[in-house]
Enzyme design. Structure first.
Site, PDB file in Angstrom:
ATOM      1  N   HIS A 187      16.405  57.505  96.847  1.00  0.00           N
ATOM      2  CA  HIS A 187      15.239  57.454  95.957  1.00  0.00           C
ATOM      3  C   HIS A 187      14.249  58.582  96.282  1.00  0.00           C
ATOM      4  O   HIS A 187      14.257  59.151  97.382  1.00  0.00           O
ATOM      5  CB  HIS A 187      14.534  56.100  96.083  1.00  0.00           C
ATOM      6  CG  HIS A 187      14.014  55.829  97.469  1.00  0.00           C
ATOM      7  ND1 HIS A 187      12.841  56.358  97.952  1.00  0.00           N
ATOM      8  CD2 HIS A 187      14.534  55.084  98.476  1.00  0.00           C
ATOM      9  CE1 HIS A 187      12.651  55.966  99.201  1.00  0.00           C
ATOM     10  NE2 HIS A 187      13.655  55.187  99.550  1.00  0.00           N
ATOM     11  N   GLU A 263      17.411  48.306 101.058  1.00  0.00           N
ATOM     12  CA  GLU A 263      17.173  48.863 102.398  1.00  0.00           C
ATOM     13  C   GLU A 263      17.194  47.742 103.434  1.00  0.00           C
ATOM     14  O   GLU A 263      16.987  46.556 103.121  1.00  0.00           O
ATOM     15  CB  GLU A 263      15.822  49.604 102.428  1.00  0.00           C
ATOM     16  CG  GLU A 263      15.455  50.258 103.758  1.00  0.00           C
ATOM     17  CD  GLU A 263      16.481  51.272 104.247  1.00  0.00           C
ATOM     18  OE1 GLU A 263      17.548  50.829 104.744  1.00  0.00           O
ATOM     19  OE2 GLU A 263      16.210  52.491 104.166  1.00  0.00           O
TER      20      GLU A 263
END
Length: 383
Positions: A187, A263
């Site tokens: 990202h 994550e």
């Protein structure tokens, strides 16, 4: 302490030789809990070749979980057990290279082989038959939906893509057929990224910054120019959703979300810098840096747990998009884990990789279970 696994493997052939497949399961050596499974239809082969292929798949799955583990292999094939134990010679030319490959996956002293009756090898036998059934029906075996608590993960629900050939790009044909390619995009930046603060799945879930949106747009242009992306799968966290949506809009594709790609949870370290963690939790940090099984302070998630989660997500996406090129938008730790598993590298290799915000990696997965790293930390589109 390294893990201890039990590998149960089997293979079968309907005709011997005939349509063949294998199955393998990996269990925690202490609890007996199932931690991984594998199966594949391998075409026309003998029972013995299929059994060896099942052994290799089981050992490979165990190695992905912990390359330092000790493994107890249990099979109902007396031939494979005696040959791999060194008591019988391997004379058949089809089995010699398979046995040699199996021996490369773990050092000899960390693998034992035990014969078990067929009724105690039911799971591996079932998987082998499922793989052969799939081959009979003209499809590849897919794992069953996991039981709770993994059911909470978002399932991929995309309709199968058309079978038209890929454009020139990562997905070049190979001898084993067209590989499945994961184009791994980290990202873009958030406000926490330039400050190098721990930002996992247990924190504030920040948005992209203005710079992060610019990075996502540049990545979108680069990927559109490449022209080979056929599907987009992303972590459901805010920064990955935003990055994926920017890219998918440019590519004219929908985004499918996979919970397993989120994550790692950094527990009490969320929002802190490395220096702040070292000052507040020095013993926990030392343990975390020294062992993949250690967790960040509090409710944190170990890299071993992350590996199980990411490996399951990888297998789910591979089953959903065989032979396709898939953009996977995720985070530092999951992407590093996918790269590490592709390379067969040890857990501490995670600390030896650099992944810039909005950088691109690429991994190809082949029908025989092997993988190839094609690109790492490419940020040329941000220059």
């Amino acid at each position: 302490m390294a893990a201890r696994f039990i590998v149960e493997a089997d293979g079968g052939s309907r005709g011997n030789p005939g349509p063949a497949g294998y199955g393998a399961v990996v269990r925690d050596g202490d609890t007996g809990q199932l931690v991984a499974e594998a199966a594949e239809f391998i075409g026309h082969a003998t029972n013995n070749v299929a059994e060896y292929r099942g052994l290799i798949a089981g050992l490979r799955a165990a190695r992905e979980l912990d390359p330092d583990a000790s493994v107890d292999v249990r099979m109902d094939s007396k031939l494979v057990v005696e040959q791999m134990s060194g008591r019988w010679k391997i004379k058949h030319p089809d089995m010699q290279p398979l046995a040699a490959e199996a021996r490369t996956l773990f050092p000899r002293g960390r693998v034992t082989y035990t014969w078990i009756p067929r009724e105690r090898n039911k799971d591996a036998d079932r998987l082998a038959n499922e793989a052969m059934d799939a081959g009979r029906d003209g499809r590849q075996w897919e794992p069953r939906k996991p039981a709770a608590p993994v059911d909470a993960a978002a399932a991929l629900t995309a309709e199968p893509l058309g079978k038209s050939a890929s454009k020139a790009g990562w997905a070049a044909p190979a001898d084993l057929g067209t590989p499945t390619t994961f184009v791994l995009l980290r990202h873009g930046e958030t406000p926490l990224t330039p400050e190098k603060r721990f930002s996992g799945s247990g924190g504030s879930d920040p948005e992209l910054s203005d710079k992060g949106r610019w990075q996502a747009e540049r990545a979108a242009e680069a990927l559109a120019a490449r022209g080979s992306i056929q599907a987009v799968v992303a972590s459901p966290m805010r920064r990955t959703r935003q990055t994926a949506e920017i890219v998918a809009a440019r590519l004219g594709l929908e985004v499918r979300y996979e919970e397993g790609l989120r994550e790692v949870d950094f527990g009490a370290w969320e929002g802190l810098t490395f220096a702040e963690v070292r000052e507040r939790y020095p013993d926990d940090l030392t343990a975390w840096l020294g062992s993949a099984k250690a967790r960040p302070t509090g409710s944190g998630e170990s890299f071993t747990t992350l590996t199980h989660r990411v490996g399951a997500a990888r297998d789910k996406v591979l089953a959903q998009y065989p032979g396709r090129t898939v953009l996977v938008v995720s985070h530092v730790s999951p992407i590093k884990t996918l790269v590490r598993l592709a390379l067969g590298a040890p857990p501490d290799s995670m600390y030896r990789m650099e992944l810039s915000a909005a950088s691109i990696c690429a991994v190809q997965y082949y029908a025989d279970g092997n993988a190839s790293l094609r690109l790492l930390n490419d940020a040329s589109h941000l220059r």
